[in-house]
Write a protein that holds these residues in place. Structure first.
Motif, short mmCIF file in Angstrom:
data_model
loop_
_atom_site.label_atom_id
_atom_site.label_comp_id
_atom_site.label_asym_id
_atom_site.label_seq_id
_atom_site.Cartn_x
_atom_site.Cartn_y
_atom_site.Cartn_z
N PHE A 720 0.82 -1.21 0.00
CA PHE A 720 0.00 0.00 0.00
C PHE A 720 0.85 1.26 0.00
N TYR A 721 2.06 1.17 0.53
CA TYR A 721 2.88 2.37 0.75
C TYR A 721 4.06 2.44 -0.23
N SER A 722 4.80 3.55 -0.13
CA SER A 722 5.96 3.75 -1.00
C SER A 722 7.17 3.02 -0.44
N VAL A 723 8.18 2.83 -1.31
CA VAL A 723 9.44 2.21 -0.89
C VAL A 723 10.02 2.97 0.30
N GLU A 724 9.99 4.29 0.19
CA GLU A 724 10.56 5.13 1.25
C GLU A 724 9.92 4.83 2.60
N HIS A 725 8.59 4.62 2.58
CA HIS A 725 7.93 4.38 3.85
C HIS A 725 8.24 3.01 4.41
N LEU A 868 17.62 7.78 -6.37
CA LEU A 868 16.72 6.76 -5.79
C LEU A 868 15.27 7.23 -5.75
N GLY A 869 15.09 8.56 -5.68
CA GLY A 869 13.74 9.10 -5.54
C GLY A 869 13.42 9.52 -4.13
N PHE A 870 14.33 9.27 -3.18
CA PHE A 870 14.12 9.63 -1.78
C PHE A 870 15.49 9.69 -1.08
N PRO A 871 15.58 10.48 0.01
CA PRO A 871 16.84 10.52 0.76
C PRO A 871 16.89 9.39 1.78
N LEU A 872 18.08 8.96 2.13
CA LEU A 872 18.21 7.91 3.15
C LEU A 872 18.21 8.50 4.56
N CYS A 873 18.40 9.81 4.67
CA CYS A 873 18.30 10.45 5.98
C CYS A 873 16.82 10.77 6.26
N ASP A 874 16.52 11.16 7.46
CA ASP A 874 15.16 11.54 7.84
C ASP A 874 14.80 12.87 7.20
N TYR A 875 13.60 12.99 6.62
CA TYR A 875 13.16 14.25 6.01
C TYR A 875 13.17 15.39 7.03
N ASN A 897 -10.85 17.36 20.75
CA ASN A 897 -11.69 18.55 20.46
C ASN A 897 -10.93 19.87 20.59
N LYS A 898 -9.60 19.78 20.66
CA LYS A 898 -8.77 20.99 20.70
C LYS A 898 -7.98 21.11 19.40
N GLU A 899 -7.62 22.36 19.07
CA GLU A 899 -6.83 22.59 17.88
C GLU A 899 -5.35 22.63 18.27
N VAL A 900 -4.55 21.79 17.58
CA VAL A 900 -3.12 21.68 17.90
C VAL A 900 -2.31 21.63 16.61
N LEU A 901 -0.99 21.77 16.78
CA LEU A 901 -0.06 21.69 15.66
C LEU A 901 0.76 20.40 15.78
N ILE A 902 0.87 19.65 14.68
CA ILE A 902 1.74 18.47 14.64
C ILE A 902 2.55 18.55 13.34
N TYR A 903 3.85 18.28 13.45
CA TYR A 903 4.68 18.21 12.25
C TYR A 903 4.70 16.76 11.79
N GLY A 904 4.39 16.56 10.51
CA GLY A 904 4.32 15.19 10.00
C GLY A 904 4.99 15.01 8.65
N ASN A 905 5.68 13.89 8.51
CA ASN A 905 6.26 13.51 7.23
C ASN A 905 5.22 12.68 6.49
N LEU A 906 4.85 13.09 5.28
CA LEU A 906 3.76 12.44 4.55
C LEU A 906 4.10 11.00 4.20
N VAL A 907 3.16 10.09 4.52
CA VAL A 907 3.29 8.67 4.18
C VAL A 907 2.48 8.38 2.93
N THR A 908 1.21 8.72 2.95
CA THR A 908 0.34 8.47 1.80
C THR A 908 -0.84 9.44 1.86
#
Length: 985
Positions: A720-725, A868-875, A897-908
């Motif tokens: 379901f996911y990319s090679v990188e994931h 390769l299409g992706f880096p081997l280090c963490d984005y 029910n609260k509004e918050v901020l999360i930093y996320g690396n996209l998976v799909t």
């Protein structure tokens, strides 16, 4: 009187269906009609079937042509004639031979040569079965032709290809598409004539009034033709009837296999097991399905003998006989599988066995089937003209520029802004949409018949290399031809490869019995993976939706996974019953809401319809339909059904029976809507259980051999996911991800200890021959000692060597990439005329003194992204701004029910539609800890805050809680920039 009629199965030539043809004949008072598509028999069986509805005598044949040039028309006198025509066409089609200008001496077919063709060939002698065909337009020539004297050989050959000017225009467009030419440059010899239409019986009589003998000859020819197949309720199975020499021997063999397998499956079989086995065997014999079981057993036995894994699923997975003799691995007693879903006395077709093999093994299993059984072919499917594609094709035919074609194909230009040509493109696009474009191979269907395949159809030989019939599964089942489903999937290949990698990487591990699923089901560590959504890579349970559902259900056992496999299907979800099932599963007090009758029918699922057989149970026990009527209901909703009238009659009876039994109208309507909304999409319970068995095998490997399993997942194209994931997941399991290495890597990924060395196959633009040469040389003569040694031993261009150096494949030399690139350039350019021959003596390389050349990890990351299409280090490491504030995904439950901020690396990410048909977006991310979280862009924000490819996003939104599964409703999101490549500054 018409013996040369075409449908749109005369591909890219005809302009209407076989049913339209029959309707046209009825309107024109024609009582006998011959269907003769061009080099094709796709429509023949349904034409014969439907002719009865229109009270027309059907005759079938083939119009043999080379391109648009007609050679002769073959008309089958009977079924034997249909067979010989099919065989003749198949010989030329399969071997790609040009159709001869003259026909062979057929025994049971008539041959009609076109009038003009006879004149060209100067043919003067004709056998008893050969005739000269004359169209209405050719009558004026006949009067002055020497062929006028052949009074007993002249017949009406009035082609029927179009009905109107509109059809003729569509025909010309199809011919232009087929010839890949502008309409204005289409050669007239590639077209039919505008006069190739059906005249009324009276008009035809009038046209031939001066040639009554031609009408009489045609009438006599058609009277001598008769073709017959049984359809629908009258059909009989055309599959291989006997596996051995007799029905008695077949029965004895099946019973013997059951006795041999019984003790393996049940050490101490209970009375329930024995009784179920006896009931099934009696029913299988009575319904003449014995050979069907034996053939499937034969196929599976061959696969096992070759060490191939398989999964048997479909409605046949409800069978204890199938379980005992090894076709399936699902115990119907343990799961209380509904026998009548698999087989019932009202069911004419055999049960479905979908047998999955590894995508690597499937072709060999198919080849075995063709060698083992005599009358075998693949089933066809029709690839039709899709609207956007046909608009593009028509745009080219009309000579429109590409920019204009692109705009038209999107279909959102107001009609007022279209010019005349564009309007024509769209109008004829809608007309041609849905026409068959070309024949393809069904994804799984194989036919194993009692009689030669050519009794039913001509065959082609597509790239797969196996003969393929020219009809699809719907008409096949109508005539009693039932397919065997042999499928290929990657999940089984992952399991097999993982076991091989374990042997290589951990030779101390004892042999693993991957079939010991009973132990896996009870393993708390494996079940914890389900409950926590940690089954990334495992077949069927790794998607975000499935992982989320299992967390909502708190799935931690086999039966829970079986239910989840069906609940996730669109029908159950769309009907609202998924939500209801979760409520009743998580909160026992909610089960009181179930109607007592439905709860009694489906206690295991709390009165909620989850499985396909629930339709049968509810229709039978709630609405009082017979099992036969209930099966009509189920099939009618599956999309594999022709008679809408029959289905409507059963629907009416369902509603009437409920009223007669005193069910409340509101309840009846609610139950009916549930059935209608999900029956076509739900799984049979045994089918879900089969998937669950494979999922448990995958999860066992993921749980105890995660690195070996993830390597196998990567080597089989992921899921379901990319090679990188998947590489991210492997890192989470403790793997070190290494760039390709000249001395360690292979074409696929290779696990060494806890290090996964990426395969050379990932390197974009690295040629296959380069990989083969460097691997073969290494295998024969050992590891490479230096860059110079590599250059001496492998013939390679500077461009290809540059790719290997830039990905750091020569890092064992301890020299920087920049330094190696300079050395490579000097040495390869100094020896431009390189030979493929091995060097007799080792050459002495010049050494160069280079200044100190610095490089850093950011440059490596950019090289990896390019190659390769992706880096081997963490984005996250590449983000060019500090990540300020925000929470981690593990803390979402503290901010409901609260509004918050999360930093996320996209998976799909994927689009979905709301109930109102508006677009929304569903995305999955991982935070800095590697923890997953899901986010939803609803319609109001989906366009304002787009997702633009992989990378790190600042996600700000409201945390929601659905049965302890936490996700974010996006208020705004923003993709973060990454540090620039130092080499470009």
């Amino acid at each position: 009187m018409y013996i040369n009629c075409h449908t749109y199965y005369s591909l890219r030539f005809g302009t209407f269906s076989e049913v339209d043809l029959l309707q046209l004949a009825q309107e024109n008072g024609i009582s006998t009609l011959a269907l003769t598509d061009i080099n094709n028999t796709s429509a023949c069986l349904n034409f014969i079937r439907q002719a009865k509805v229109y009270n027309i005598k059907p005759v079938v044949g083939i119009d043999f042509r080379s391109g648009a040039q007609q050679h002769f028309v073959g008309i089958a006198k009977n079924n034997a004639g249909f067979k010989e025509l099919n065989r003749f066409l198949s010989l030329h089609s399969e071997r790609k031979l040009k159709c001869p200008e003259t026909a062979p001496a057929f025994n049971d077919s008539f041959v009609i040569y076109p009038f003009e063709k006879v004149l060209q060939m100067n043919k003067t002698s004709f056998s008893d079965s050969e005739y000269i065909g004359v169209s209405v337009e050719e009558l004026r020539k006949l009067r002055f032709s020497k062929l006028n004297t052949y009074t007993d050989k002249l017949v009406v050959l009035q082609p029927v290809t179009v009905r109107s000017q509109k059809d003729f225009n569509a025909h010309r467009l199809l011919r232009a598409i087929d010839n890949n030419t502008l309409l204005s440059k289409l050669c007239p010899t590639e077209e039919c004539k505008i006069t190739d239409k059906m005249l009324s019986a009276e008009a035809l009589q009038d046209a031939f009034k001066d040639f009554p003998h031609i009408l009489e000859n045609t009438k006599q020819l058609l009277e001598r033709c008769s073709i017959h197949f049984n359809f629908g309720a009258e059909r009989q199975s055309q599959n291989l009837k006997l596996y051995t020499k007799s029905f008695e021997d077949d029965c004895q063999l099946l019973e013997r296999l059951c006795q041999q397998g019984l003790k393996k499956r049940y050490k101490n079989p209970s009375e329930m097991v024995l009784q179920r086995l006896k009931t099934e065997l009696d029913t299988i014999k009575a319904m003449d399905f014995v050979s069907f079981f034996l053939i499937n057993h034969d196929i599976v036995s061959y696969a096992k003998s070759q060490g191939y894994f398989h999964v048997g699923r479909g409605s046949g997975a409800n069978s204890i006989v199938a379980y005992i003799i090894g076709i399936t691995d699902v115990d119907p007693i343990e799961l209380d599988l509904y026998f009548e879903r698999f087989i019932n006395p009202f069911r004419a077709s055999p049960p479905d066995f979908d047998i999955d093999f590894s995508w690597k093994d499937r072709d060999d299993v198919t080849a075995y089937i063709f060698k083992r059984f005599e009358h075998t072919a693949l089933l066809a499917t029709y690839n039709t003209f899709k609207y956007r594609a046909v608009v593009r094709e028509l745009g080219k035919v009309f000579g429109l520029p590409k920019e204009e074609i692109d705009k038209l194909s999107k279909g959102n230009i107001p009609e007022s802004k279209l010019d005349t040509i564009s309007k024509l493109v769209l109008r004829y696009g809608k007309l041609i949409e849905g026409f068959p474009n070309y024949l393809s191979v069904h994804s799984a269907g194989i036919l194993i018949l009692d009689q030669p395949i050519h009794c039913y159809s001509a065959t082609d030989l597509p790239p797969k290399g196996f003969p393929t019939v020219q009809f699809d599964m719907i008409i096949a089942e109508d005539v009693g031809v039932f397919k065997f489903d042999i499928l290929g999937q990657r999940g089984l290949a992952k399991i097999k490869d993982a076991l091989e990698i374990i042997k290589e990487n951990r030779p101390d591990v004892p042999a693993i019995d991957i079939t010991n699923v009973e132990a896996f089901k009870k393993d708390k560590n494996i079940n914890r993976l389900l409950k926590s959504g940690g089954a990334i890579g495992a077949y069927y349970v790794e998607s975000p939706a499935m992982r989320g559902l299992m967390q909502q259900l708190q799935t931690q056992d086999y039966l829970g996974l079986v239910a989840a496999s069906s609940i996730i299907r669109p029908g159950v979800s769309g009907s609202g019953m998924k939500e209801e099932f979760i409520k009743r599963h998580r909160h026992p007090e909610q089960r009181k809401k179930a109607h007592p009758i439905l709860l009694k029918i489906m206690p295991e699922t709390y009165g909620v319809m989850v499985y396909q057989e629930d339709v049968l149970k509810v229709a039978n026990q709630f609405a009082g339909l017979t099992l036969g009527e209930a099966d009509v209901l189920r099939r009618g909703m599956s999309g594999k059904f022709r008679s809408r009238a029959e289905f409507t009659a059963v629907e009416d009876k369902f509603l009437a029976n409920c009223k007669a039994q005193g069910h409340d109208d509101a309840l009846t309507l609610e139950v009916w809507n549930q059935i209608k909304s999900f029956a076509g999409y739900a799984f049979a319970k045994g089918h879900s259980a089969s998937y669950a068995v494979e999922s448990y095998q995958s999860m066992y490997l993921k749980c105890y051999f995660p690195l070996e399993f993830m390597t196998a997942v990567l080597n089989n194209g992921g899921g379901f996911y990319s090679v990188e994931h998947y590489l991210h997941e492997a890192k989470q399991q403790g793997a070190t991800i290494c760039a390709p290495c000249i001395n360690t890597s292979d074409h696929p990924n290779r696990l060494v200890g806890t290090s996964i060395y990426l395969g050379f196959g990932y390197l974009k633009n690295l040629e296959v021959y380069t990989i083969q040469r460097l691997l073969t040389e290494r295998q024969l003569y050992g590891p490479y000692k230096s860059l110079d040694d590599f250059i001496d031993r492998v013939t390679i261009s500077i461009e290809q060597l540059t790719l290997l150096i830039r990905i750091n494949a020569f890092r064992f030399t301890k020299h920087s990439k920049t330094e190696l690139l300079w050395h490579a350039t000097f040495k390869l350019n100094a020896d431009k005329a390189r030979s493929n021959q091995s060097k007799l003596f080792k050459i002495q390389h010049k050494s160069f003194t280079l200044p100190k050349l610095n490089s850093n990890w950011v440059e490596d990351a950019y090289d990896e992204m390019e190659l390769l299409g992706f880096p081997l280090c963490d984005y996250f490491k590449l983000v060019n701004t500090p990540l300020q504030g925000g929470i981690r995904a593990k803390d979402m439950k503290l901010h409901i029910n609260k509004e918050v901020l999360i930093y996320g690396n996209l998976v799909t990410t994927r689009y979905n539609k709301t109930a109102q048909g508006k677009l929304m977006r569903l995305s999955t991310f991982v935070d800095q800890d590697g923890t997953y979280f899901d986010a939803v862009h609803f319609t109001s924000v989906v366009d304002k805050f787009p997702i633009n490819g992989l990378g790190v996003y600042a996600c700000y939104g409201k945390i929601t809680d659905r049965f302890d599964f936490y996700s974010m409703t996006i208020v705004w999101s923003k993709k973060l920039g990454i540090v620039p490549d130092p080499r470009e500054s």
